[in-house]
Design an enzyme around this catalytic site. Structure first.
Site, PDB file in Angstrom:
ATOM      1  N   ARG A   1      36.908 -67.240  35.831  1.00  0.00           N
ATOM      2  CA  ARG A   1      36.903 -65.767  35.791  1.00  0.00           C
ATOM      3  C   ARG A   1      37.858 -65.247  34.718  1.00  0.00           C
ATOM      4  NH1 ARG A   1      40.159 -62.188  38.437  1.00  0.00           N
ATOM      5  NH2 ARG A   1      40.785 -63.686  40.026  1.00  0.00           N
TER       6      ARG A   1
ATOM      7  N   LYS B   1      19.261 -58.626  25.530  1.00  0.00           N
ATOM      8  CA  LYS B   1      18.198 -58.196  24.621  1.00  0.00           C
ATOM      9  C   LYS B   1      18.167 -59.077  23.366  1.00  0.00           C
ATOM     10  CE  LYS B   1      17.758 -54.862  27.676  1.00  0.00           C
ATOM     11  NZ  LYS B   1      19.008 -54.831  28.426  1.00  0.00           N
TER      12      LYS B   1
ATOM     13  N   TYR C   1      20.556 -44.540  26.810  1.00  0.00           N
ATOM     14  CA  TYR C   1      19.971 -45.335  27.891  1.00  0.00           C
ATOM     15  C   TYR C   1      20.287 -44.686  29.234  1.00  0.00           C
ATOM     16  CZ  TYR C   1      19.782 -49.303  31.168  1.00  0.00           C
ATOM     17  OH  TYR C   1      19.547 -50.111  32.244  1.00  0.00           O
TER      18      TYR C   1
ATOM     19  N   ASP D   1      26.819 -48.279  21.331  1.00  0.00           N
ATOM     20  CA  ASP D   1      25.910 -49.274  21.896  1.00  0.00           C
ATOM     21  C   ASP D   1      24.953 -49.677  20.777  1.00  0.00           C
ATOM     22  OD1 ASP D   1      23.884 -50.690  23.159  1.00  0.00           O
ATOM     23  OD2 ASP D   1      23.948 -49.469  24.973  1.00  0.00           O
TER      24      ASP D   1
END
Length: 373
Positions: free
Chosen positions: A39, A189, A92, A164
């Site tokens: 983590r 993506k 988005y 973004d």
């Protein structure tokens, strides 16, 4: 026997061993010298972050468990309770939902700036405003932001510009070089590119922001898993080749749709008729990506008929894989917006978004012709 792999192995472990207390102290005293707990960081997620950071020209990066986690980390790196965020209205739907539904509960408020007013922020800026969130190429209307101009306007008001860059990818545009402070991607993506990974990455121009991003990643548990990281790195290696083919195919598809009698409008920056075509060509070095949207009649049955007939563009609400797909913004990505917001943005019943893949172009054109016919 010495083993030197050409490809980084998958470190599928949640924890790393120490021989003694001296090694433990080395971990805390020399950051980056070794690993403790996945983590907190692992070789695979660090490899992905470093690779994207190099492409974007940043001071450092953090890989996250999704694109949404990347957006969350980027905003939290700059904001705390009582702060205010500006967000481009053309964005988005998940980004606006995060701001409205969750960050508002943490005391971070948001206002939305219409695309036409992005370069005149004075009336939107408040004393507590910390940043503007925008997209290089907007989802789903494919509007292109002038990042150099936008960065100058943000910095004039003491704001950070968070971009973004998912639709463009770092192959087409590098926002940090144009003045942005933070750039993020849904690695799911184009960077991964094969529709088999869920991941994100955040890159910052300032080392202090990078340190804050790493802290947020650890404390909120946003770290990407080793397996997903490894797959994303594998995909990243062909990004330049894929973006070239995505861009080539998409331009041909857009030109075909532009001439089709059943298509009312095509939104693709590569078309000469696109309002920001010249800007997109300059910022993208002549490449425009594989994303577009187009308008059919505002009739759900017309849209349904097109979707049902298409074979090469399955209805799959994601994007940027090597295989083509289509999506329906009104019912998926921008479903959470009010009807008024949808209408203001031009997200109507007839709007369909295409993610053009790298298949043989004649097969894509033939499928579109029969589906529209």
């Amino acid at each position: 026997m010495k083993i030197t792999p050409k490809i980084t192995p998958i470190y599928q472990t949640s924890v790393f061993k120490f021989d003694d207390l001296n090694e433990l102290e080395q971990y805390f005293g020399e950051p980056g010298s070794r690993y403790l707990y996945s983590r907190n960081g692992n070789p695979n997620s660090d490899e992905l972050a470093e690779a994207v950071n190099k492409l974007e020209g940043g001071a450092g990066a953090v890989a996250t468990g999704s694109g949404m986690a990347a957006i969350f980390a980027a905003i939290l790196a700059c904001c705390q309770a009582g702060d205010h965020v500006l967000c481009a209205a053309d964005i988005y739907g998940g980004s606006s939902a995060l701001l409205n539904a969750e960050l508002s509960r943490m005391g971070i408020t948001a206002s939305y700036v219409p695309f036409e007013q992005l370069y005149e922020l004075a009336e939107f800026v408040q004393p507590t405003t910390r940043l503007l969130l925008a997209e290089t190429i907007s989802n789903p209307l494919l509007r292109v932001a002038d990042l150099r101009r936008l960065a100058a306007e943000c910095h004039r008001h003491g704001l950070k510009l968070v971009v973004d860059n998912t639709f463009a990818s770092p192959v087409i545009t590098q926002p940090l070089a144009l003045g942005a402070d933070i750039v993020l991607h849904s690695v799911t993506k184009y960077i991964s590119g094969h529709s088999d990974v869920t991941a994100g990455v955040v890159v910052a121009a300032d080392e202090e922001v990078v340190a804050r991003l790493r802290q947020i990643g650890i404390f909120y548990g946003l770290t990407l898993s080793p397996m997903e990281s490894w797959l994303a790195v594998r995909g990243l290696k062909t990004l330049r080749l894929r973006m070239r083919e995505h861009s080539r195919n998409a331009l041909i598809v857009a030109q075909f749709l532009e001439q089709h009698p059943k298509v009312r409008q095509v939104n693709y920056p590569g078309l000469d008729a696109h309002p920001q075509h010249a800007l997109a060509a300059e910022q993208g070095a002549g490449q425009f990506g594989g994303m577009m949207s187009f308008l059919l009649d505002d009739d759900a049955e017309v849209v349904n008929a097109f979707m049902q007939r298409s074979r090469r563009f399955p209805f799959a609400p994601s994007l940027a894989g090597v295989d083509s797909s289509l999506s329906y913004p009104l019912g998926t990505s921008h479903r959470s917006l009010t009807t008024e917001q949808q209408q203001q943005l031009g997200i109507t019943v007839g709007l369909v978004r295409l993610s053009v893949g790298i298949e043989p172009i004649e097969e894509l054109l033939a499928d579109l012709a029969q589906a529209l016919g």
